[in-house]
Every structure is written in C-alpha cells, then in structure tokens.
Design an enzyme around this catalytic site. Structure first.
Site, PDB file in Angstrom:
ATOM      1  N   HIS A 209       0.849  -1.196   0.000  1.00 33.32           N
ATOM      2  CA  HIS A 209       0.000   0.000   0.000  1.00 33.32           C
ATOM      3  C   HIS A 209       0.881   1.242   0.000  1.00 33.32           C
ATOM      4  O   HIS A 209       2.088   1.163   0.256  1.00 33.32           O
ATOM      5  CB  HIS A 209      -0.887   0.033   1.261  1.00 33.32           C
ATOM      6  CG  HIS A 209      -0.111   0.211   2.529  1.00 33.32           C
ATOM      7  ND1 HIS A 209       0.648  -0.797   3.098  1.00 33.32           N
ATOM      8  CD2 HIS A 209       0.071   1.300   3.327  1.00 33.32           C
ATOM      9  CE1 HIS A 209       1.236  -0.350   4.180  1.00 33.32           C
ATOM     10  NE2 HIS A 209       0.912   0.925   4.346  1.00 33.32           N
ATOM     11  N   ASP A 211       0.823   5.194   1.865  1.00 38.49           N
ATOM     12  CA  ASP A 211       0.158   5.889   2.974  1.00 38.49           C
ATOM     13  C   ASP A 211      -0.579   7.104   2.409  1.00 38.49           C
ATOM     14  O   ASP A 211      -0.008   7.865   1.626  1.00 38.49           O
ATOM     15  CB  ASP A 211       1.194   6.346   4.021  1.00 38.49           C
ATOM     16  CG  ASP A 211       1.890   5.160   4.686  1.00 38.49           C
ATOM     17  OD1 ASP A 211       1.348   4.030   4.630  1.00 38.49           O
ATOM     18  OD2 ASP A 211       2.975   5.365   5.262  1.00 38.49           O
ATOM     19  N   ARG A 276       8.301  -8.535  15.288  1.00 40.80           N
ATOM     20  CA  ARG A 276       8.638  -7.175  14.851  1.00 40.80           C
ATOM     21  C   ARG A 276       7.663  -6.201  15.510  1.00 40.80           C
ATOM     22  O   ARG A 276       6.457  -6.462  15.534  1.00 40.80           O
ATOM     23  CB  ARG A 276       8.508  -7.071  13.323  1.00 40.80           C
ATOM     24  CG  ARG A 276       8.758  -5.677  12.775  1.00 40.80           C
ATOM     25  CD  ARG A 276       8.623  -5.656  11.250  1.00 40.80           C
ATOM     26  NE  ARG A 276       8.475  -4.305  10.751  1.00 40.80           N
ATOM     27  CZ  ARG A 276       9.473  -3.523  10.339  1.00 40.80           C
ATOM     28  NH1 ARG A 276      10.716  -3.962  10.353  1.00 40.80           N
ATOM     29  NH2 ARG A 276       9.233  -2.305   9.898  1.00 40.80           N
TER      30      ARG A 276
HETATM   31  C1  GA4 Z   1      -2.402   2.896   5.466  1.00 34.60           C
HETATM   32  C2  GA4 Z   1      -1.627   3.882   6.344  1.00 34.60           C
HETATM   33  C3  GA4 Z   1      -2.095   3.870   7.816  1.00 34.60           C
HETATM   34  O1  GA4 Z   1      -1.619   2.686   8.466  1.00 34.60           O
HETATM   35  C4  GA4 Z   1      -3.637   3.904   7.919  1.00 34.60           C
HETATM   36  C5  GA4 Z   1      -4.160   2.657   7.236  1.00 34.60           C
HETATM   37  C6  GA4 Z   1      -5.665   2.419   7.271  1.00 34.60           C
HETATM   38  C7  GA4 Z   1      -6.038   1.437   8.409  1.00 34.60           C
HETATM   39  O2  GA4 Z   1      -5.268   0.543   8.724  1.00 34.60           O
HETATM   40  O3  GA4 Z   1      -7.150   1.599   8.915  1.00 34.60           O
HETATM   41  C8  GA4 Z   1      -6.050   1.915   5.847  1.00 34.60           C
HETATM   42  C9  GA4 Z   1      -4.767   2.085   4.976  1.00 34.60           C
HETATM   43  C10 GA4 Z   1      -3.907   3.019   5.785  1.00 34.60           C
HETATM   44  C11 GA4 Z   1      -5.057   2.662   3.560  1.00 34.60           C
HETATM   45  C12 GA4 Z   1      -6.411   2.253   2.926  1.00 34.60           C
HETATM   46  C13 GA4 Z   1      -7.492   1.905   3.972  1.00 34.60           C
HETATM   47  C14 GA4 Z   1      -7.215   2.689   5.240  1.00 34.60           C
HETATM   48  C15 GA4 Z   1      -6.548   0.480   5.737  1.00 34.60           C
HETATM   49  C16 GA4 Z   1      -7.263   0.499   4.432  1.00 34.60           C
HETATM   50  C17 GA4 Z   1      -7.582  -0.595   3.756  1.00 34.60           C
HETATM   51  C18 GA4 Z   1      -4.075   4.080   9.360  1.00 34.60           C
HETATM   52  C19 GA4 Z   1      -4.182   4.948   6.991  1.00 34.60           C
HETATM   53  O4  GA4 Z   1      -4.459   6.102   7.243  1.00 34.60           O
HETATM   54  O5  GA4 Z   1      -4.373   4.399   5.725  1.00 34.60           O
END
Ligand code: GA4
Length: 334
Positions: A209, A211, A276
C-alpha cells in the site's frame, strides 16, 4: 509434509503470501539532519524512491525504549484484555483485519489518534486502567518527540524544493486541526506457518500500500520485514535499523508537490523468528485542507495533475478502498 495443529489451521484464513524476494536494498538514502545539505538529500530521495532514513533525529532513546516496552507489555496481555480495545474501526485494537474492506495480515495493532482526548471520546479506551495508562503516556511522549522530527523534515523538504513560505508544509502538520494518527504494530512470528514456505519471509504482515497522508515516520525494533517497491517494480528488503527513523512520502505529499515526490509503495513480511514491533506517526493535514500542488512550486504554465479535493474527501475515499488499490487514480486529471 507439514502437519499443522488445529490452532494454526484456524489462522490460515488470515494468511496471505507473496513470492519470496531475497534482495536486500543496500541503497536506502540516509539523511543526516545535522548536515546543511539535508534538504537537498531529502529531495533527491523523495524524487527517486519516496523513502529515506534519518539519522541524528534527536528523539531520545529513553522515550523510544519506554514505548517499545509498553507496546510489548500491551501485546503480551491476554487476548480478552486486548479485545476490550477493539475491534479497530478504524481506531482501537485490531487483530489480523486491516481497514474495513476485508484486508488481512499477520499482525495485531493499536491505531490511535495523535490527540489522546480524541481517542478517549471516540473509543472509550480503557487506557486509564492499570498498565494501559503508562502506554498512553509513553505514546504521548513519543508522538510529541516524533512530531518535531516530522516538522523539521517537511521544512527541510520545503527548503530543498524552494517552497515559499517555508512553513507551507509544516504548518499543515503543526496545525491543531492536523488529522494525524499513530499506530503500534506487532508482527508475531508464526513458526508453524513459516514451515509451509521454508524459503523465508513470505507471509504478508501488512500488504502492499501507499500511505494516504503527507509523511509517515516509522521506527521499528531490529527485526527485518519492511520492503519497498523500487521505481522499476522490484520489491526489496530494507535492512532494519532500530536507531534511525524511516520516512515514507504519502499520497498527499505527492499531490502537494504535483508528482515531484512519489508516495512509496511498501509492505511488511512477517513470519520471521523474532517478533517485529513498529511505531508509526502518520502526519496528515486538517480535514478541510485543499489538496492541491503548492502554488510556489508550479513552474509557469504548469497545471495540477490532480482534480481539486480536500483531505476529508481523500480520506473517505481511502477508507472505502482495499489496501493495494491505487487510491490517487480516482483524483488524477484525465
Ligand atoms: C495505510 C496507512 C495507515 O496505516 C492507515 C491505514 C488504514 C487502516 O489501517 O485503517 C487503511 C490504509 C492506511 C489505507 C487504505 C485503507 C485505510 C486500511 C485500508 C484498507 C491508518 C491509513 O491512514 O491508511
């Protein structure tokens, strides 16, 4: 043949694997915050990889160690205790489920607001009980310190890019309204499942992914697992370094720089012998902030690569997506 115990087979629904990749990335850009050329070095790293590590960052080892100890303590609690703070929606304790749309990984985590009173309101976290009170304090102290690093980093980036005013980026993160969050991740080892694929690290802890925010500041213990995707599409392992901080360029920074900086695709592989633990600050803008290239950055005649949108719109769209989706695609101009 690998014989799995009943416990392990129950967990198989949460196991995703990927092709083993043994390439170790020995080219991680290193930026020394005490040097005068730090801004220029960051710009180069962000244009090429969207990723670098920072040394001489000034976060005290004591603050880091205390949070790591508290995190180990929290993740070591009985499952029933941890579940009281979950499920993550999106804040709170999450176990193997990531986000709200079916993503899974070999991970447990705590996703918190960087403003503790927000968490108290939204989550009714039992953080004032027993050792969780210490955890909340350790998080607050760490977040306070790591935010300073984030502010300095984006100010140096602004200098390196010639952005005016130089606080155009840091102002977004410093704002009271900044929508930032913090996560503590625990990737437990899984020897039984690891036996299924003895070639090494290939159980997905946190799938690929980018951020969504402006920048992320990551610190982990000395356990490998983090991989980034290079511009040519190759996945490489980032050697762990528990005394440095790693910086990810997020999607919002890609937009603010009109694509000059790239948000880095990354993932974490689990299943190694050692657990980790990682701690990540995600610096985001205020919900109403317009996500558009910074005017001082645009060359004459250069137009935005993106449609107009606010952080709130982007965030809403991100939370409807799957982890691996290319989320900026919906916001690019045709
Ligand atoms: C990725 C970055 C951060 O960890 C996060 C993640 C969020 C979550 O875990 O709830 C998201 C992911 C993240 C991106 C797309 C969406 C939202 C899980 C998911 C499938 C907290 C964020 O802001 O986006």
């Amino acid at each position: 043949m690998v014989v799995l115990s009943q416990g392990a087979t129950n967990h198989l629904a949460f196991v995703k694997t990927c092709k083993p990749s043994s390439a170790i990335f020995d080219g991680v850009p290193v930026v020394d915050l005490s040097r005068t050329d730090a801004g220029a070095a960051m710009v180069r790293a962000c244009q090429e990889f969207g990723f670098f590590k920072v040394v001489n960052h000034g976060v005290s080892q004591e603050v880091v160690d205390r949070l790591e100890d508290e995190a180990i303590g929290f993740f070591g609690l009985p499952q029933s205790e941890k579940d009281k703070v979950g499920p993550a929606n999106p804040f709170g304790y999450g176990n193997k489920r990531i986000g709200l749309n079916g993503d899974v990984g070999w991970i447990e985590y705590l996703l918190l607001h960087t403003n503790s009173s927000e968490d108290d309101k939204r989550l009714s976290l039992p953080l004032s009980q027993g050792n969780q009170e210490f955890l909340r304090c350790a998080v607050d102290d760490y977040v306070r310190a790591v935010k300073e690093v984030a502010f300095r980093v984006v100010e140096l980036m602004a200098d390196g890019l010639g952005i005016e005013p130089r606080d155009a980026l840091s102002g977004m993160l410093r704002s009271e309204a900044s929508d930032s969050c913090f996560r503590l991740n625990h990737y437990p080892p899984c020897p039984e499942l690891q036996a299924l694929s003895p070639s090494g690290h290939n159980l997905i802890g946190f799938g690929e992914h980018t951020d969504p925010q402006i920048i992320s500041v990551l610190r982990s213990n000395n356990t490998s697992g983090l991989q980034i995707c290079l511009p040519d599409g190759a996945w490489v392992s980032v050697p762990p370094d528990h005394s440095s901080l790693f910086i990810n360029v997020g999607d919002s920074m890609q937009v603010l720089t009109n694509g000059r900086f790239r948000s880095v695709k990354h993932r974490v592989l689990a299943g190694h012998g050692k657990p980790r633990i990682s701690m990540i600050y995600f610096g985001g803008p205020a919900l109403e902030e317009k996500m558009a290239p910074l005017p001082s950055l645009l060359a004459e005649g250069e137009s935005s690569l993106y449609k107009e949108f606010t952080w709130s719109e982007y965030k809403r769209s991100a939370y409807k997506s799957r982890l691996a989706d290319y989320r900026l695609g919906l916001f690019e101009k045709p």
